[in-house]
Scaffold this motif. Structure first.
Motif, PDB file in Angstrom:
ATOM      1  N   LEU A 185       9.240   7.408  -1.422  1.00  0.00           N
ATOM      2  CA  LEU A 185       8.181   8.402  -1.546  1.00  0.00           C
ATOM      3  C   LEU A 185       7.560   8.385  -2.940  1.00  0.00           C
ATOM      4  N   LYS A 186       8.384   8.077  -3.948  1.00  0.00           N
ATOM      5  CA  LYS A 186       7.855   8.008  -5.312  1.00  0.00           C
ATOM      6  C   LYS A 186       6.899   6.832  -5.485  1.00  0.00           C
ATOM      7  N   LEU A 187       7.027   5.840  -4.616  1.00  0.00           N
ATOM      8  CA  LEU A 187       6.162   4.667  -4.712  1.00  0.00           C
ATOM      9  C   LEU A 187       4.795   4.887  -4.062  1.00  0.00           C
ATOM     10  N   VAL A 188       4.664   5.953  -3.249  1.00  0.00           N
ATOM     11  CA  VAL A 188       3.390   6.197  -2.570  1.00  0.00           C
ATOM     12  C   VAL A 188       2.236   6.375  -3.555  1.00  0.00           C
ATOM     13  N   PRO A 189       2.359   7.238  -4.602  1.00  0.00           N
ATOM     14  CA  PRO A 189       1.258   7.348  -5.573  1.00  0.00           C
ATOM     15  C   PRO A 189       0.983   6.037  -6.311  1.00  0.00           C
ATOM     16  N   VAL A 190       2.033   5.242  -6.549  1.00  0.00           N
ATOM     17  CA  VAL A 190       1.852   3.971  -7.252  1.00  0.00           C
ATOM     18  C   VAL A 190       1.021   3.015  -6.405  1.00  0.00           C
ATOM     19  N   PHE A 191       1.363   2.903  -5.123  1.00  0.00           N
ATOM     20  CA  PHE A 191       0.602   2.025  -4.228  1.00  0.00           C
ATOM     21  C   PHE A 191      -0.819   2.550  -4.026  1.00  0.00           C
ATOM     22  N   ILE A 195      -4.066   0.246  -4.932  1.00  0.00           N
ATOM     23  CA  ILE A 195      -5.122  -0.060  -3.966  1.00  0.00           C
ATOM     24  C   ILE A 195      -6.470   0.444  -4.471  1.00  0.00           C
ATOM     25  N   THR A 196      -6.468   1.624  -5.113  1.00  0.00           N
ATOM     26  CA  THR A 196      -7.719   2.175  -5.657  1.00  0.00           C
ATOM     27  C   THR A 196      -8.301   1.268  -6.719  1.00  0.00           C
ATOM     28  N   PHE A 197      -7.471   0.815  -7.657  1.00  0.00           N
ATOM     29  CA  PHE A 197      -7.939  -0.086  -8.713  1.00  0.00           C
ATOM     30  C   PHE A 197      -8.409  -1.415  -8.124  1.00  0.00           C
ATOM     31  N   LEU A 198      -7.684  -1.921  -7.144  1.00  0.00           N
ATOM     32  CA  LEU A 198      -8.037  -3.194  -6.523  1.00  0.00           C
ATOM     33  C   LEU A 198      -9.415  -3.116  -5.867  1.00  0.00           C
ATOM     34  N   ALA A 218      -5.628  -4.874 -11.394  1.00  0.00           N
ATOM     35  CA  ALA A 218      -5.157  -3.639 -10.761  1.00  0.00           C
ATOM     36  C   ALA A 218      -3.688  -3.377 -11.092  1.00  0.00           C
ATOM     37  N   CYS A 219      -2.889  -4.440 -11.152  1.00  0.00           N
ATOM     38  CA  CYS A 219      -1.464  -4.273 -11.516  1.00  0.00           C
ATOM     39  C   CYS A 219      -1.331  -3.743 -12.937  1.00  0.00           C
ATOM     40  N   LEU A 220      -2.097  -4.334 -13.874  1.00  0.00           N
ATOM     41  CA  LEU A 220      -2.037  -3.866 -15.258  1.00  0.00           C
ATOM     42  C   LEU A 220      -2.502  -2.407 -15.360  1.00  0.00           C
ATOM     43  N   ALA A 221      -3.601  -2.088 -14.687  1.00  0.00           N
ATOM     44  CA  ALA A 221      -4.116  -0.716 -14.730  1.00  0.00           C
ATOM     45  C   ALA A 221      -3.115   0.268 -14.128  1.00  0.00           C
ATOM     46  N   THR A 222      -2.451  -0.125 -13.043  1.00  0.00           N
ATOM     47  CA  THR A 222      -1.458   0.756 -12.410  1.00  0.00           C
ATOM     48  C   THR A 222      -0.271   0.999 -13.325  1.00  0.00           C
ATOM     49  N   LEU A 223       0.224  -0.058 -13.967  1.00  0.00           N
ATOM     50  CA  LEU A 223       1.352   0.087 -14.905  1.00  0.00           C
ATOM     51  C   LEU A 223       0.973   0.986 -16.079  1.00  0.00           C
ATOM     52  N   ALA A 227       2.519   4.686 -16.906  1.00  0.00           N
ATOM     53  CA  ALA A 227       3.113   4.880 -18.231  1.00  0.00           C
ATOM     54  C   ALA A 227       2.393   5.987 -18.995  1.00  0.00           C
ATOM     55  N   SER A 228       1.054   6.022 -18.882  1.00  0.00           N
ATOM     56  CA  SER A 228       0.295   7.060 -19.586  1.00  0.00           C
ATOM     57  C   SER A 228       0.579   8.442 -19.004  1.00  0.00           C
ATOM     58  N   LYS A 229       0.801   8.527 -17.704  1.00  0.00           N
ATOM     59  CA  LYS A 229       1.159   9.821 -17.090  1.00  0.00           C
ATOM     60  C   LYS A 229       2.456  10.361 -17.673  1.00  0.00           C
ATOM     61  N   LYS A 230       3.457   9.485 -17.726  1.00  0.00           N
ATOM     62  CA  LYS A 230       4.755   9.916 -18.259  1.00  0.00           C
ATOM     63  C   LYS A 230       4.665  10.215 -19.758  1.00  0.00           C
ATOM     64  N   GLY A 231       3.958   9.348 -20.493  1.00  0.00           N
ATOM     65  CA  GLY A 231       3.828   9.555 -21.941  1.00  0.00           C
ATOM     66  C   GLY A 231       3.038  10.804 -22.280  1.00  0.00           C
TER      67      GLY A 231
END
Length: 287
Positions: A185-191, A195-198, A218-223, A227-231
């Protein structure tokens, strides 16, 4: 000996390509002044936020099937994409949207125009990064903008319905594999972000962008986004300077800074996509 020589040449070429991509990437970010562009988009986003959300939920409410998921959709968006003060932001924006919904036809039309302006600014900024010199016909451009506004709510509503379905499956699976359901479930926002960035990097530029290049961006933007959300959440939680200075109005600068950081992430992913594309396909490079 010959095979080892071929492997060494391939490794050298890989290292050379990685170095070339990194050099081109940093050069493009500096030349395009992405921090300035992100500030402009952040300002336009805050100006267009309430009109865009209002149009978003107006279209969603036109379909009875999504009437029950509006509350879940709001919670999903604010809890997963606004790292701090999500409840406060949701309350304020919900109140603004409620007040705006009482406007007449002229007022609603003006809000729709403002929402289209936001999409137009995003379109122009990304196309300037890709150096696209071909312009779309205005009718075609308007059709794309309208498709984003009309289909966006339906896609988001569908994603929330699917997320609710996955939640039920995860709850059922939790009894057999403890921890697995929560992890998925934690991966749902990540995916969702991936997909949005892609889609953003493939559809918005007025040129053909290969999926493999858009995927790396899209992978770089997602990472960076995760990271920015947590930071950002960690900073606001442990260094509450905004609350000490602004008090009850602290949500305004917090929201602005977060939107600004989000646009930097979007533009960094776009620049990275262009850097990879220009490195491996030099004929597509434009001055």
């Amino acid at each position: 000996m010959q095979n080892s020589h071929i492997v060494a040449v391939k490794d050298a070429l890989k290292q050379e390509n990685i170095t070339a991509v990194c050099k081109r990437f940093f050069y493009r970010c500096k030349r395009d002044k992405i921090t300035v562009s992100a500030g402009h988009l952040a300002y336009v986003t805050l100006l267009s936020l309430v009109p865009f959300i209002m149009v978003f939920f107006m279209i969603l409410s036109a379909f009875p099937a999504f009437a029950k998921v509006r509350e879940q959709l709001e919670s999903f968006i604010f809890s997963n994409f606004v790292p701090t003060a999500s409840d406060t932001v949701q309350t304020y924006i919900g109140g603004f949207v409620g007040n705006a919904s009482q406007m007449g036809a002229v007022g609603i039309l003006s809000l729709l125009i403002v929402a289209l302006m936001l999409i137009s600014n995003i379109d122009k900024t990304l196309n300037s990064i890709w150096r696209t010199q071909i312009t779309r016909p205005k009718v075609f451009t308007f059709a794309i903008y309208w498709m984003v506004i009309s289909l966006g709510p339906l896609l988001m509503g569908s994603s929330v319905v699917i997320s609710s379905y996955l939640t039920g499956i995860a709850t059922y699976a939790e009894s057999y594999t403890p921890g697995l359901g929560t992890f998925l479930l934690k991966l749902v926002p990540v995916f969702t972000a991936l997909i949005t960035f892609l889609i953003l990097y493939m559809v918005v530029p007025n040129k053909r962008v290969k999926p493999k290049y858009a995927f790396f961006g899209a992978c770089l933007a997602t990472l960076l986004f995760e990271a920015s959300k947590k930071g950002f959440a960690l900073y606001v939680t442990h260094f509450p300077s905004y609350e000490l200075i602004y008090g009850a109005l602290a949500v305004i600068p917090i929201l602005f800074v977060w939107v600004y950081l989000s646009w930097i992430v979007v533009l960094v992913g776009a620049e990275f996509t262009c850097s990879i594309e220009e490195t491996f396909e030099p004929q597509n490079e434009q001055v």
